[in-house]
Structure formats: structure tokens, C-alpha cells
Design a protein around this motif. Structure first.
Motif, mmCIF file in Angstrom:
data_model
loop_
_atom_site.group_PDB
_atom_site.id
_atom_site.type_symbol
_atom_site.label_atom_id
_atom_site.label_comp_id
_atom_site.label_asym_id
_atom_site.label_seq_id
_atom_site.Cartn_x
_atom_site.Cartn_y
_atom_site.Cartn_z
ATOM 1 N N ILE A 1 1.154 4.134 -3.069
ATOM 2 C CA ILE A 1 0.922 5.570 -2.870
ATOM 3 C C ILE A 1 2.130 6.375 -3.352
ATOM 4 N N ASP B 1 -11.545 0.197 -4.573
ATOM 5 C CA ASP B 1 -11.525 0.507 -3.147
ATOM 6 C C ASP B 1 -10.353 -0.233 -2.486
ATOM 7 N N PRO B 2 -9.344 0.485 -1.980
ATOM 8 C CA PRO B 2 -8.195 -0.191 -1.369
ATOM 9 C C PRO B 2 -8.544 -0.950 -0.087
ATOM 10 N N SER C 1 -7.838 6.327 5.063
ATOM 11 C CA SER C 1 -7.336 7.387 4.180
ATOM 12 C C SER C 1 -6.133 6.857 3.406
ATOM 13 N N PHE C 2 -6.349 6.487 2.132
ATOM 14 C CA PHE C 2 -5.294 5.922 1.286
ATOM 15 C C PHE C 2 -4.534 7.074 0.622
ATOM 16 N N THR C 3 -3.784 7.843 1.462
ATOM 17 C CA THR C 3 -3.118 9.053 0.980
ATOM 18 C C THR C 3 -1.676 9.077 1.470
ATOM 19 N N LEU D 1 -4.609 3.417 6.837
ATOM 20 C CA LEU D 1 -4.576 3.317 5.378
ATOM 21 C C LEU D 1 -5.948 2.962 4.813
ATOM 22 N N ALA D 2 -6.700 2.140 5.553
ATOM 23 C CA ALA D 2 -8.049 1.795 5.096
ATOM 24 C C ALA D 2 -8.971 3.006 5.131
ATOM 25 N N ILE E 1 -6.755 -4.192 1.939
ATOM 26 C CA ILE E 1 -6.188 -3.846 3.244
ATOM 27 C C ILE E 1 -6.863 -4.637 4.366
ATOM 28 N N SER F 1 0.833 -1.205 0.000
ATOM 29 C CA SER F 1 0.000 0.000 0.000
ATOM 30 C C SER F 1 0.868 1.255 0.000
ATOM 31 N N ALA G 1 0.690 6.938 4.257
ATOM 32 C CA ALA G 1 1.859 6.187 3.802
ATOM 33 C C ALA G 1 3.098 6.573 4.597
#
Length: 887
Positions: A261, A393-394, A325-327, A322-323, A398, A257, A331
Motif C-alpha cells: 500500500i 483481490d488482496p 479495505s486494502f487502503t 486489510l481484507a 490475506i 500488505s 495500512a
């Protein structure tokens, strides 16, 4: 300058004599880690930009297969060669591979070189992490690893920072591909340093070479097989394996993940490599500060098991972030967790967990987890990501990572529970302490076991035959009589007499004819023994055959006749001829007197008047035997006196006092057993003297007497120990007694705390003597320091002994044995085991004192002594003749 260096070493928890070794490891790990930092960033940047992040799951699966093959090979040889030799092999191979990758990157356009280079780095980093821990374990004991491993890994962090900074500066100018040459130079420098150090200092100090085998392949397979079997049998390794499985899935989903990013955030490989280098330098700097100033102290403050939970919890929280906010910020948080928390806390603690395993299995255990568990988890993780990565959808890919993180927490809790058991079992094995069941195995032996013991009974050496005879009676009492009677028929008279004497409480009625044959061919001693056994085994006919010896010339046969007569008519006045024969024995020569000694137990069968008459006749006889006889006669007389039916008079008390100071320990044992005859005041004083004896059997005899004669034994123990009314050795004897377990728990707590505080004062006294600026180095001063040191050790042992009933007894016994061994490796493991219960006042104080002692860091806040006169005045109030002489 020297004072500054000393303060710096104390700040870094470096003990005297360790600076050179610490400096070597710091520089060595710095070089290696700088190269690995360059390898990490370049491998990721080149693969992500020239191949693509979507192929990363496939690479995970390929990495799992390659890692399994390499790690199995490592497991086969990890414990067969010194750790430094394997490092030479590994770095030389890695140097060739990295140089080959540089050539392919520079002069070809093949895209296959990038996944190959990525796999070279990933496999090398896993094996390096495992072997670095083994290398430390072969050069340091458990406490040194616990104290210095964070500092060693701090050197690795300096290397990581250096490599990351270099990468951030050079990558935009030279390109990511050309940085592989710098990695080659760093590998060459590490190999050179390794060779120079070990040529000067020899191979790793704690490495023990296994037995060599001509069949190298077969031996390697056997090494792996043993490692697998040990892993399945060890609760710690089972929990560690499952924890690793879950950690790998959670870790690589988090890493995937993060890389996804970063790949989206940076356009070119040079920019990405520069960013990764700068990020590595920043996270490495934070990890370095933690390792230098936080890790060791946090581990010592909270313990290995609590810090073991930090990385599982932080990893699960990062995956949750991360689930949500995948930003890029999430990261960055993941990179901080992966490169800082894992490095500063998880890796040192993991090393300590494996360091409690047996030394011959540590390398294989680590390697097998890397060879089997890690590849399996990595393959499953890659498979999951390959099928789930294409979803928009990550959270979809995750979510399995979050589940794995929760399971990771659970299995780390199980690791914590298994840690203490593994530590004590390993220490017990190294100290060769028997398991409780070992002493029960003999009685459960099969026919083959009995045949082995019977073969020992037939041994021509009498001492060996007698030892096996006792074992036979204990294990197979029903078959023992026939075997021993048959063996007596082939033995000399003395050995036959001693063998048959073991059967005095055994039913011998089936063997009457064999016993009669032995009597007809034996000497007087053997005849007397056989006739007594015959009288017990046969009916009235056998007894009447013995009675004819009442007026005979053989004293032993006459004594037998008297004994049998008294057994026939107990409690009544025997015939005058019996009393006359008894008196004749008491007035005869030495042989008659010795025969009369065997009749002392029979005095209790006489009426009061006859008994008092014979007792008065025995006193001068005993006095003569004690005065003129050898030690063997004295021992026999004291053993017979044990059954004296009346209270001891002043003459007997004087005998006990005299023979409790005999040079012969057997005489002292016999005298201690007779103390039950003394009155209360005399008995207490004499028992205190015997309980302090240097011989264990004397102390055991005195303890047995105290238990039998004093119903208030628990109260006596509490008074004598808490009041220091007896010597430290006597206190240890009392507390170690099984009957002491009846003491109330508050009493044990009070004893443990009082002894711990006494030990603290003793340690302060020793510390003052060692740091006192006076030039007095007289023999008495040095002896006083030695005596106080010994008293400190005894007092600590007493405090630990008091904890047996408050904690798991096996744990305390192993801790005590570890400290008593004198071996720094066992002492280190024992101290680590003690830290697991150091959450209460007394155990915590004992652990602090022992850490001061082991690490030579007894820096007390002021202490209780300000002058040598004050110290001597305090010592004058302590018991001990030698201590008082020194004062």
C-alpha cells in the motif's frame, strides 16, 4: 533537586541502587535503536523503489535461509560467552557490513546491493531482539525484568523516534543511501559505551560460564543438540514455537500488505523514506508513552498471561481490516499494531516468558526458535505470497494470514497454560527440590541397583554400612536377610549387633545355623540379640535353649529368657522364677537396670497385680537412671517408657517437662514420644511446647503423638491456629501435617486470610520503624525490627501453607521454597508464580505484601500506626518471649 529525582525514580518504578544500571541500558538501547530505525526505513525504501515490491516474497524466502544459518551459529555460542562480548562481535561485524553496503550503493550501479542490504538489516534485527532479551536476563532477575524491561525498551523507543525524526529531516536532502553512514556512527558509539561500562562494572552479574571444552566445534554442536532436545521436552517452548510459527506468517503477510500500500501511495524513494521515518517517529512516540506509563502497570495489574493475548488478537483484527479495505488507513492501523502494540506489549511479555526457563538454556531456546521455526514459517509465507500476490483481490493472500492469526491466538493460550508449569519446574530445579517420584525410584531398581546397595552394605565404615542396610531392607526386603547376616559375620560385635537388630521383624528361619555361629563367637550384647532372633526364628527347641539363661549371671540373656517365657504363656501368671528374675534385674547394677528397661513392653503381658508390683519397682529405677545416667541412658529409658502400659503419674509428668527442655535433641524427641502417657490437660500443654521446638524431629514426634491421642485433630488445628494459641512454628507444624488436609476448605480460606492480614499489620509495623523520624537507634529497637521482620516471614509462610489445599500443592510448595531460599532470583520467580493465583482475596493480599517487600515499596495508605507508643502497645499483645523483651 534530590526530591525531584527520587519522585521520578519512584514514578518509573526504579529501586534504590538501580539508577546507574537503568541509565546505562536506556542510553545503550537508544543508540542501538536509533541506528536500527535508520536501517529499517532505508532498507525498505531502497528495495521497494529500486527493485520492486513484487520481489519481496522471494526476499522473504532468502531471508529464511540466511536467518537459519546465522541463528544456528548464534545458538551454538549464545550461552558460552557473556552477552556483552557477543554484542561486541555482532556490532563490529554489522558495522563492517553496513559500511560496505554504503560503498556499493554510492559507487556502483549493481541492483544486488539492495536485497543484500535488506537482508543485513532483517537478520541483524532478529538476532538483536533475541540477544537484547538475553542481555537483560543476564543482568536482572525476573521481577526486575518484569518491572524495568518496559522502561529499558522505552529507551529503545526514544532511539527509534530519534532515528525516525532524523530520517524524515535528512532523507529529502542527503538521499536515502547516505543515511547508512549515520547508522555506522551510532553503532560505533554503542560499542564504545558497552566496553566502558563493562570495564568498570565487570561482566554480566547473572552469567554463569559453562564448562570449557577442547573440541569447540563438537561442543557447539552439542549445545545446539541440547537446545533442540530441551525445546521438544518443554511444553512452554513447544507452544511458543508453534505460536511463533503462526505469528511469523501473520506478521509478514501483514507487513507485505502494508508495504504494498505504501509503495503505491508514494512515488520516489526519498519521499517514501521520509514518510517511513516520520511514521516511525510517531508510532515510536506512542510506544514510548505506553512503555513509560502503561506497560509495567498493566502487566502488574492484569498479569503476564492476559497481556500475552493482546498482540495476537490485534494482529488478527488488523488483517481482517486489510481484507475489508486494502487502503492507506488500514495500512496505518497495521503500522500502529506492528510498531506500537508489538513493541510496547508483545516484546516485554515474550521476554518474561523466556526468563522463567533455566538460565543455561534461555539463549539457546530463543536462538533455536529464530533459527528453525522463524525461517521455516518465513519461507512458507514467502512461497504463499509469491504465488498469490498477482491476484487482483488482496483477500486471496490475506486469508492465510487471518487463519494464521487465529492459530496464533490458540497457541498463545497454550503458552499461558504452560507458563506456570515451566516457572515452578525451573524454580524446583534451581532449588534442588526433589520430584515426588525420586523417592520411589529405589524400590524399582534392577539387579544392578541392588548390587550397588549391597556393595554399600559391605563398606568398612559402620555408619555407611548401616545406612545402606536400611536402604536394602526398604527396597529389597526378600533378599536383605541373607546379605545382612553374611555381613554381620564379618563385622565387629557392635556393628553386627546393630545390623541384626534391623532384622527383628524378618523371617530368619533359613539362617538359624549362621545365627548360632554368631552367638557362639559374640559378646554378651550380640548373644542376647542373636538368642532373641533365634527364639523368634526357631521352634520350641530354640526357645528352650534360651530358657537356661533365666537364672544366669548375664543380665541381657536373663532379660531375653523372661521375654520368651512371657511370649510362650501370654495373659497367664508366669512361674515365680520369672518374677523373681525380673525383680533381681531391677535391684542390680547399671547393666541389670538397662536390661530391665528392655522388658518394659512386656509389662502389658502380666496380670494386673503382678504388673502393678513391677511398675512401682520401676519408678525409682527410672528416677535413678534419669538422675545419674548419661544422655544415652536417658534416651533409652524414655524410649522404653513409650510402651508403659499405664497412665503417667506426677513423677513421670515431671520427667517429661524436664526433658522437653534438654539440650540434647534426641532426649527431647524421646520425651515428646512419651507424651501419650500424660492426661488430657497436661498432654495439651506439653504438646504445644514440643510443637514449637526448634528441632524438626521433636516437632514430628509431638505431632505423631497428637494425631494418635486426639481423634478431633482437625478441630484442634483450627482452634490452635485461628486463635493463635500456639507459637508460629507450632502452627506451621500443624498445618504442614498430612492429617490437616481433612480440614474443610472454608477453614483453610479463613486461616489464609487471617494470616495474610496479620502479615500486613506486621509489614506496616516494620515500615513504621524504618521510617520513624526518631533518632533512637538502640540495640533493642533494631532487634525489634529484626524480630518483626522474621515474624512477618513466618506469617506469610503460614498463609501460603494454608493455600496448599486450595490450589495445586506443588505450586505452593515451590513458592514457599523460593521465598525461604533468600536468593533474590528465586524470590523473584516465586513471586511471579504466586501472581498466577493472585485473583482471590488471600493470595492477592499475600502477593501485594511480597511485592512490597521484594521491591522495597511498602507505601501504605496511612497504615495502622501513628506513634511508636501505639506500635509498642500492639506488639505487647503478640506472643513471643523475645518480642516481649524487645517491647
Amino acid at each position: 533537586m534530590r526530591n525531584t529525582s527520587s519522585r521520578l525514580q519512584r514514578l518509573m518504578l526504579i529501586q534504590p541502587g538501580e539508577a546507574g544500571k537503568v541509565g546505562y541500558f536506556l542510553v545503550f538501547f537508544l543508540l542501538v535503536s536509533a541506528g536500527m530505525a535508520i536501517g529499517n526505513s532505508t532498507a525498505n525504501a531502497l528495495f521497494l523503489k529500486r527493485v520492486g515490491v513484487e520481489y519481496l516474497p522471494l526476499l522473504y524466502m532468502g531471508q529464511s535461509v540466511l536467518l537459519a544459518v546465522v541463528s544456528l551459529g548464534y545458538a551454538a555460542i549464545a550461552d558460552r560467552v557473556p552477552a556483552e562480548r557477543f554484542f561486541r562481535y555482532m556490532f563490529s561485524t554489522l558495522l563492517l557490513l553496513v559500511a560496505g553496503c554504503w560503498l556499493l550503493v554510492s559507487y556502483t550501479r549493481s541492483s544486488l546491493v539492495y536485497p543484500a542490504y535488506y537482508l543485513v538489516y532483517e537478520v541483524a534485527s532478529e538476532v538483536l531482539l533475541v540477544h537484547a532479551a538475553l542481555y537483560l536476563g543476564q543482568n536482572m532477575n525476573t521481577l526486575q525484568v518484569k518491572r524495568l524491561a518496559p522502561l529499558m525498551f522505552a529507551g529503545a523507543q526514544v532511539g527509534t523516534i530519534t532515528g525516525g525524526s532524523l530520517l524524515a529531516l535528512v532523507a529529502p536532502l542527503a538521499g536515502a543511501g547516505n543515511l547508512l553512514l549515520i547508522w555506522c556512527l551510532l553503532l560505533s558509539a554503542a560499542v564504545a559505551l558497552l566496553i566502558v561500562w563493562h570495564r568498570r562494572h565487570g561482566q554480566s552479574s547473572h552469567y554463569r560460564a559453562p564448562r570449557k571444552s577442547r573440541d569447540l566445534l563438537g561442543g557447539s554442536i552439542e549445545q545446539v543438540r541440547q537446545g533442540v532436545r530441551f525445546t521438544l521436552d518443554s511444553s512452554l517452548l513447544r507452544a511458543a514455537s508453534m505460536a511463533t510459527f503462526c505469528m511469523v506468517i501473520a506478521f509478514y503477510i501483514m507487513t507485505y500488505s502494508i508495504n504494498r500500500i505504501y509503495n503505491q501511495a508514494f512515488a520516489g524513494e526519498a519521499e517514501l523514506a521520509g514518510f517511513l521515518g516520520a511514521l516511525t517517529a510517531v508510532t515510536g512516540s506512542i510506544a514510548l508513552l505506553l512503555q513509560l506509563f502503561v506497560t509495567s502497570r498493566v502487566i502488574r495489574r492484569f498479569g503476564v498471561r492476559r497481556i500475552n493475548m493482546l498482540f495476537p488478537v490485534s494482529t488478527t483484527l488488523v488483517l481482517s481490516a486489510l481484507a475489508i479495505s486494502f487502503t492507506l488507513p488500514a495500512a496505518l492501523l497495521g503500522s500502529l499494531n506492528r510498531d506500537t502494540i508489538m513493541t510496547a506489549f508483545r516484546n516485554p511479555v515474550r521476554t518474561m516468558f523466556f526468563n522463567v526457563l533455566p538460565a543455561y538454556m534461555q539463549g539457546r531456546a530463543r536462538a533455536l526458535i529464530v533459527a528453525i521455526v522463524l525461517p521455516l514459517a518465513l519461507f512458507i509465507c514467502g512461497l504463499l505470497l509469491w504465488f498469490m500476490q498477482h491476484t487482483e483481490d488482496p483477500v486471496i493472500f490475506i486469508a492465510p494470514g487471518i487463519l494464521a492469526g487465529c492459530l496464533y491466538i490458540w497457541f498463545n493460550l497454550r503458552m499461558n497454560r504452560a507458563y506456570v508449569t515451566a516457572l515452578t519446574n525451573s524454580l524446583r530445579e534451581r532449588l534442588f527440590l526433589p520430584d515426588e517420584n525420586m523417592y520411589r525410584e529405589l524400590g524399582g531398581s534392577d539387579e544392578r541397583g541392588m548390587e550397588d546397595i549391597e556393595h554399600g552394605v559391605r563398606h568398612p565404615d559402620p555408619a555407611i554400612a548401616l545406612s545402606y542396610a536400611r536402604a536394602l531392607l526398604a527396597a529389597f526386603p526378600e533378599q536383605a536377610a541373607g546379605i545382612l547376616v553374611a555381613r554381620a559375620a564379618t563385622a565387629d560385635h557392635a556393628t553386627a549387633d546393630r545390623l541384626l537388630a534391623l532384622l527383628d521383624k524378618t523371617d530368619l528361619s533359613p539362617y538359624v545355623s549362621q545365627l548360632q555361629a554368631l552367638a557362639s563367637s559374640g559378646d554378651a550384647h550380640l548373644q542376647a540379640t542373636v538368642f532373641r532372633l533365634l527364639a523368634a526364628a526357631g521352634g520350641r527347641e530354640q526357645r528352650s535353649g534360651v530358657m537356661r539363661h533365666l537364672q544366669g549371671d548375664n543380665p541381657r540373656l536373663c532379660a531375653n529368657a523372661i521375654h520368651i517365657c512371657l511370649q510362650e504363656t501370654p495373659g497367664t501368671l508366669p512361674a515365680d522364677e520369672v518374677i523373681s528374675a525380673w525383680s533381681r534385674l531391677l535391684g542390680g547394677n547399671m547393666h541389670s537396670l538397662l536390661a530391665a528397661l528392655e522388658l518394659v513392653p512386656d509389662l502389658a503381658c502380666l496380670p494386673l497385680a503382678a504388673r502393678e508390683k513391677l511398675e512401682s519397682a520401676y519408678i525409682p529405677v527410672m528416677d535413678r537412671l534419669f538422675r545419674d545416667g548419661p544422655d544415652g541412658v536417658r534416651i533409652q529409658a524414655l524410649r522404653c517408657l513409650y510402651t508403659w502400659p499405664s497412665a503417667a503419674g506426677p513423677v513421670m509428668i515431671s520427667w517429661f517437662e524436664q526433658y522437653l527442655d534438654s539440650d540434647n535433641p534426641e532426649v527431647r524427641v524421646a520425651a515428646a514420644r512419651c507424651l501419650q502417657l500424660a492426661d488430657g490437660d497436661h498432654r495439651a500443654a506439653l504438646l504445644q511446647h514440643a510443637l514449637a521446638d526448634g528441632h524438626a524431629r521433636v516437632r514430628a514426634a509431638a505431632l505423631d503423638c497428637l494425631v494418635r491421642t486426639d481423634a478431633g485433630f482437625p478441630g484442634i488445628v483450627a482452634d490452635w491456629v485461628l486463635g493463635n494459641q500456639v507459637s508460629l512454628r507450632a502452627q506451621e507444624t500443624l498445618l504442614a501435617a498430612p492429617q490437616a488436609a481433612t480440614l474443610d476448605e472454608p477453614v483453610f480460606k479463613e486461616i489464609a486470610l487471617i494470616k495474610a492480614r496479620e502479615a500486613e499489620r506486621l509489614q506496616q509495623a516494620v515500615h513504621y520503624l524504618q521510617t520513624d523520624a526518631r533518632d533512637d537507634q538502640s540495640a533493642s529497637r533494631r532487634l525489634l525490627e529484626h524480630v518483626l521482620n522474621e515474624r512477618f516471614e513466618q506469617t506469610v509462610q503460614l498463609a501460603l501453607l494454608s493455600l496448599r489445599s486450595l490450589h495445586e500443592p506443588g505450586l505452593i510448595e515451590v513458592i514457599r521454597a523460593g521465598f525461604a531460599s533468600g536468593d533474590e532470583r528465586f524470590i523473584a520467580n516465586a513471586s511471579e508464580a504466586l501472581s498466577t493465583i493472585a485473583d482471590r482475596e488471600a493470595p492477592g493480599l499475600i502477593h501485594k505484601l511480597l511485592m512490597n517487600r521484594i521491591e522495597d515499596s511498602a507505601r501504605h495508605d496511612g497504615g495502622m500506626f501513628t506513634s511508636i507508643r501505639e506500635l509498642l502497645d500492639w506488639c505487647a499483645g503478640l506472643q513471643g518471649e523475645l518480642l516481649q523483651t524487645c517491647v
